[in-house]
Write a protein that holds these residues in place. Structure first.
Motif, mmCIF file in Angstrom:
data_model
loop_
_atom_site.group_PDB
_atom_site.id
_atom_site.type_symbol
_atom_site.label_atom_id
_atom_site.label_comp_id
_atom_site.label_asym_id
_atom_site.label_seq_id
_atom_site.Cartn_x
_atom_site.Cartn_y
_atom_site.Cartn_z
ATOM 1 N N HIS A 207 0.833 -1.201 0.000
ATOM 2 C CA HIS A 207 0.000 0.000 0.000
ATOM 3 C C HIS A 207 0.876 1.264 0.000
ATOM 4 O O HIS A 207 0.607 2.231 -0.737
ATOM 5 C CB HIS A 207 -0.907 -0.019 1.233
ATOM 6 C CG HIS A 207 -1.731 1.225 1.394
ATOM 7 N ND1 HIS A 207 -2.850 1.488 0.635
ATOM 8 C CD2 HIS A 207 -1.578 2.301 2.219
ATOM 9 C CE1 HIS A 207 -3.362 2.645 0.979
ATOM 10 N NE2 HIS A 207 -2.609 3.166 1.953
ATOM 11 N N SER A 253 -8.342 -4.461 1.655
ATOM 12 C CA SER A 253 -7.316 -3.435 1.473
ATOM 13 C C SER A 253 -6.500 -3.702 0.216
ATOM 14 O O SER A 253 -6.177 -2.778 -0.546
ATOM 15 C CB SER A 253 -6.389 -3.388 2.690
ATOM 16 O OG SER A 253 -7.116 -3.101 3.862
ATOM 17 N N LYS A 256 -8.453 -2.734 -2.870
ATOM 18 C CA LYS A 256 -8.494 -1.279 -3.097
ATOM 19 C C LYS A 256 -7.226 -0.796 -3.791
ATOM 20 O O LYS A 256 -7.288 0.045 -4.698
ATOM 21 C CB LYS A 256 -8.679 -0.558 -1.766
ATOM 22 C CG LYS A 256 -10.078 -0.696 -1.179
ATOM 23 C CD LYS A 256 -10.172 0.026 0.160
ATOM 24 C CE LYS A 256 -11.562 -0.158 0.773
ATOM 25 N NZ LYS A 256 -11.676 0.493 2.101
#
Length: 1102
Positions: A207, A253, A256
């Motif tokens: 991320h 997550s 995304k």
């Protein structure tokens, strides 16, 4: 200390020698390379456990790049060939494993690519299968977290990309189920540990790096891009089959971040390393989304918004199809995957609700642009027509399905998605005419029209047929090409809508053939569609369709444009029409057109026309039979001109030509008239002889003449192993046609048989459809030997043209083939065993070659028993041919075969005898069915019983079982001899009734329109059942066709088998007295053989 110094010096010298040899393998001097290779092989053969460690030290040490790569490559190949080398020294192996892992973290990329393959072998063995490396995951976790990109400054020597590459190799084996036979296999603990300790923390890094990459304005950072790509691959391998519990928690997550990558994907960026890596990451993200929808849908359903995001991301990417003409293959593949994602979602429960709002925009802005003709298609047509046809006019249409895989091109995936959309049902529609009276239970239930009717067909109808004279640059031509591609993808939908199909063919397809000039791009696509829809074409238009295709088949090239795809697609479409029952108005005209276009100038086109010719011959039957001898002659001339010199493999056109000759040979033999029709029979025999002479010329040119023309220098070169099955069938035809010794000399049959036997002795490309003709030819060769081999040519020692140059006989070469074939695949086992009986009992071994027969029996028994041992765990149908072959050998040479059976295990004779009793019993399935099988079993059982008694095994179970099976087989043999074929007729009747019942069941099932979606549990159970039953199905497939077969017994067939057995029982009354047999069996024996009733009556009283 002095000893240690000497040891160190010796090791250094050995290392220097090894480095020198590796460096020499890079020399341009072939002699030096050969010497270095021999030296390395000598060192490797010494089996020094430190050899892999020394190779690794050179690969990971300081030295020139070439030598390091050579060391790494040799290490990879050595460990692959000697996977268990570490067993001799576990401590040294552990040292090697640790050094390898350390080296992988620091080596350059060019070495990493090679050494990582060595590491995969270690992981597969130590971590995945045996789980003997518990410290691997904690250590790898520490390395990744402390590596140069994730934690700069802590351990700069630990390269993050290298560490993630190691992680990728660790999780890679888990992409497949480790125990596929288990329906609900739990996630392996190793994978759970990886997910918990490495993947969960790594998602945070993913991320963070995604933020840096996606928000950066300073260009691409290659290392960051590589980190995203490798992490995506690791996640894919993790979830492809399993779903670790900790991965479920990070899935939202991670999704995304994938959506963000896909949303910011730029197909117009410069083709630099970073941009290419980003495209690869996007491709991997789409593959992961496909996996989540297909394999883990319940987890995706838990986050319904994720499914909506999946659809939105895929829809946005698919709209880039308008730029397909200027995109590279990687970008094309990404758009292809975006279509595949939508197809998969549409096949799920909530798919309609999520995708249906996008139908119109998908069709207009994504699917159709992918189907329309573009400049890339035009260039491909001109530069590589075969590739153009493979992509756009495939001869085998893929089934339309949301679960379709390996489509690979955006156009194919768009066609598949269009088909899925067309078949999906729209909302219920209630018309005034469909309203029902009060009280009708069906009231309110409207008919559900398909999206194909409501949306797809109306959309395609907006595009008119191009006007006369419009060329390929016209937008109308390009769009109409897309319309035709769409129709081809609607095959499943149009098959259910015959009226609509008729309208499309009449109004949208056939008018294209009347355009002047015809656009070859449109005509080729139109031909392809007709071929796809051949099954449901209207009979009323069949003649018009056929004439249109004939026009396309004869279309000549334009000045600057080939029309080969037009003719090729027309050829395929005409073949489809004929195979589906259409009879051309004039078969001769069609044959003349095809034969006129077959030439040596265009091999690709001739190859396709050979296929069409085979279809015409098989379907035309009596309409084309009179022309076959002339056609055979013409084709043979073409083939002989196309045959390359030995030892070049034959081109595809020659292989297709041989297949066409086989079709004509089989058609001619099936057309043989009744023997009482003298005139017709003489004409047919004349044609048979002419065809056989032509076949002989072809085989002489293929097998004999090249060697004779090139002289003795290549006398040891065998012809290429091309078309061995088809050539065998032609040789079989020749031998069957021979009526005199004069013909054998003219056609050089003995020479052809010798080279053929030499060829099949080297055959190892086992494939069921490629071998059947060889087995039939073996039996025909034995018949030919009996009728025409008065000098014993088949038993003479002849020089071989194989590489080893050994000498052997025709019989021995053939036996070499069938002893290897017996373990090739189940059907080959049946056929090989049948040939073994033929070779043992039919040839004339009177020419002083009884030793040859014994050698055959020994080799056959060894091969059959070896194969039997591999399937002996549980009784199966494949037992029967194997045990009966050993029986044939045993009857001929009892002492020699008993010695063969006792060679490896002293109990093997009893094992075989017990298996013989088992397959001969009335309870075995499939049991002995033909008279020859039962005769052989009875004779062998009688001989075995005598031998068991001689071995003082009178009270054993195996003797009792043999006696019971012997009596049951005697009864069965007499029943078969008395009943003849009555039982077969009854079975056929039963089969017909079963087929009728099945048809009724199928009709009932067709009425059920509501197809329930398969649950994950059902999928896993079906998957496991398929994996568990795979080996069983393979055996059963081999049993089906050859379950009942007559076998050659030679002189054994003339023996009065029952008299032999009953005489033995009469001479040995103690045999019955010493055993306890079922009274029912004794009563059946007394009823079947009333002349011996007293003997069996005495046993019952006892």
């Amino acid at each position: 200390m002095e000893v240690d110094a000497q040891t160190s010096a010796a090791a250094a010298a050995a290392g220097d020698e090894l480095r020198s040899l590796l460096s020499a393998t890079l020399s341009p001097d072939k002699a030096q390379v050969d010497a270095a290779t021999e030296g390395l092989s000598r060192i490797a053969a010494a089996a020094d456990p430190r050899f892999p460690v020394a190779l690794l030290a050179i690969a990971a040490g300081n030295g020139d790049q070439g030598t390091k790569v050579a060391a790494a490559t040799y290490l990879k190949n050595y460990t692959r060939r000697n996977i268990d080398w570490g067993l001799s020294s576990p401590e040294l192996y552990k040292e090697f494993r640790d050094r390898l892992a350390q080296a992988l973290l620091q080596v350059e990329p060019f070495l990493l690519r090679v050494l990582i393959e060595v590491f995969r072998q270690v992981i597969e063995k130590d971590f995945v299968k045996e789980n003997l490396w518990p410290e691997l995951v904690p250590q790898l976790k520490q390395v990744i977290q402390s590596s140069n990109i994730i934690s700069p400054g802590q351990h700069p020597e630990w390269n993050t990309i290298n560490a993630l590459t190691v992680l990728q190799s660790v999780v890679r084996p888990f992409q497949y189920f480790l125990n596929p036979k288990v329906a609900k296999e739990p996630v392996p603990p190793q994978l759970e540990q990886i997910a918990s300790e490495i993947l969960v923390p790594l998602q945070v890094t993913f991320h963070h790096i995604a933020d840096k990459v996606l928000l950066s304005r300073d260009g691409t950072n290659l290392e960051y891009e590589q980190l995203l790509l490798i992490t995506s691959k690791c996640m894919y391998f993790t979830v492809r089959s399993y779903m670790p519990s900790r991965v479920k928690q990070i899935l939202p997550s991670f999704c995304k971040d994938m959506f963000r990558i896909l949303e910011l994907l730029d197909f117009n960026s410069q083709s630099e390393d970073g941009a290419t890596t980003r495209l690869k990451t996007a491709k991997r993200c789409l593959i992961i989304l496909c996996t989540l929808v297909t394999r883990h849908r319940k987890h995706a359903d838990d986050f319904l918004s994720q499914m909506a995001h999946i659809v939105n991301s895929a829809t946005r990417i698919s709209s880039q199809s308008i730029h397909l003409h200027k995109l590279d293959p990687l970008s094309d593949r990404i758009i292809s995957l975006s279509f595949d994602v939508i197809s998969r979602v549409l096949e799920t429960g909530p798919g309609w609700r999520l995708v249906s709002p996008h139908f119109s925009s998908l069709l207009d802005s994504a699917i159709f642009p992918a189907l329309a003709l573009n400049t890339k298609d035009i260039t491909e047509w001109e530069d590589d027509t075969d590739e153009y046809m493979r992509k756009n006019l495939p001869c085998e249409h893929d089934d339309i399905s949301g679960w379709a895989e390996d489509l690979f091109t955006a156009r194919k995936s768009a066609i598949n998605l269009l088909g899925v959309i067309a078949l999906s049902k729209g909302p219920p529609v209630v018309s005034a005419a469909s309203k029902r009276k009060k009280g009708d239970k069906s009231k309110g239930k409207g008919e559900r029209s398909s999206i194909g009717e409501l949306l797809v067909i109306p959309f395609l109808s907006k595009f008119p047929i191009p006007s006369q004279g419009e060329d390929v640059s016209s937008k109308a031509v390009q769009n109409y090409f897309g319309v035709l591609m769409a129709y081809g993808g609607l095959q499943d939908f149009l098959t259910e809508k015959k009226d609509l199909t008729n309208t499309i063919i009449r109004n949208r397809i056939l008018p294209l053939y009347s355009l002047d000039p015809c656009s070859p791009y449109l005509i080729s696509a139109a031909n392809w569609i007709i071929g796809q829809l051949a099954l449901c074409l209207p009979e009323a238009m069949s003649t018009n369709i056929y004439h249109s295709l004939m026009k396309a088949l004869t279309m000549e090239d334009f000045d600057d444009l080939t029309c080969y795809p037009v003719r090729a697609s027309a050829s395929g479409a005409i073949a489809e029409l004929i195979e589906n029952g259409y009879a051309p108005p004039d078969w001769l005209v069609l044959l003349q057109v095809v034969m006129k276009r077959i030439s040596i100038e265009d091999e690709n086109e001739s190859a396709l026309l050979f296929q069409l010719l085979g279809t015409i011959i098989e379907s035309g039957q009596e309409k084309v039979m009179p022309h076959i001898p002339e056609i055979v002659s013409n084709i043979a001339n073409t083939i002989m001109n196309l045959l390359p010199p030995v030892p070049d493999p034959w081109p595809q056109v020659v292989e297709r030509g041989f297949a066409a000759l086989v079709s004509m040979a089989q058609a001619w033999e099936s057309s043989a008239p009744d023997e009482n029709k003298d005139i017709e029979m003489r004409v047919w025999q004349s044609g048979q002889s002419a065809i056989a002479h032509t076949f002989s010329l072809v085989l002489q040119k293929a097998w004999l003449l090249p060697v004779e023309q090139m002289g003795l220098s290549v006398c040891s070169a065998l012809p290429p192993l091309s078309c061995v099955n088809d050539a065998s069938i032609l040789l079989e035809f020749i031998m069957r046609s021979i009526t005199s010794m004069e013909e054998t000399a003219i056609m050089k049959v003995f020479d052809l048989v010798a080279i053929w036997a030499d060829i099949i002795a080297c055959w190892d490309s086992w494939e069921e459809m490629e071998d059947q003709g060889i087995f039939n030819t073996i039996k025909e060769a034995v018949n030919f030997h009996q009728n025409f081999d008065s000098t014993g040519f088949f038993l003479k020692i002849l020089p071989s043209r194989s590489e080893n140059g050994s000498q052997s006989s025709v019989i021995s070469w053939v036996s070499s083939f069938i002893t290897r074939a017996i373990e090739a695949y189940p059907s080959a086992t049946w056929r090989a065993c049948s040939c073994m009986h033929t070779l043992l009992h039919t040839p004339n071994f009177s020419h002083g070659a009884e030793d040859t027969r014994m050698a055959l029996a020994v080799s056959f028994a060894q091969a059959a028993f070896s194969c039997f041992k591999s399937v002996s765990d549980s009784p199966s149908g494949i037992w029967k041919p194997l045990i009966l072959v050993i029986s044939s050998c045993y009857i001929c040479y009892p002492d020699a075969i008993e010695q063969v059976l006792r060679k490896d295990d002293g109990n093997s004779y009893a094992i075989w005898a017990s298996a013989l009793a088992q397959i001969s019993s009335s309870s075995f399935n499939p049991g002995l069915s033909s008279e020859s099988e039962i005769k052989l079993a009875v004779l062998t059982l009688a001989t075995v019983i005598e031998r068991l008694l001689a071995l003082s095994m009178g009270g054993t179970k195996v003797l009792h079982d043999c006696c019971v099976s012997l009596m049951e087989s005697c009864i069965h043999l007499k029943e078969v001899q008395e009943d003849g074929d009555d039982g077969d007729g009854a079975e056929d009747l039963d089969d017909d009734e079963e087929e009728e019942d099945t048809d009724e069941d199928d009709e009932d099932s067709d009425d059920d329109d509501d197809v329930r979606e398969e649950t994950e549990e059902e999928f896993l159970e079906r998957y496991a059942a398929a994996a568990a039953g795979e080996s069983i199905e393979i055996v059963e497939d081999g049993d089906i066709d050859d379950e009942t077969q007559d076998i050659e017994l030679g002189s054994l067939d003339e023996m009065d088998v029952q008299q032999v057995v009953l005489s033995m029982i009469k001479i040995r009354p103690d045999l019955l007295g010493a055993q306890t047999f079922p009274n029912a069996l004794m009563e059946r024996m007394a009823e079947t053989f009333p002349e011996y009733e007293q003997l069996f009556h005495v046993h019952r009283q006892a």
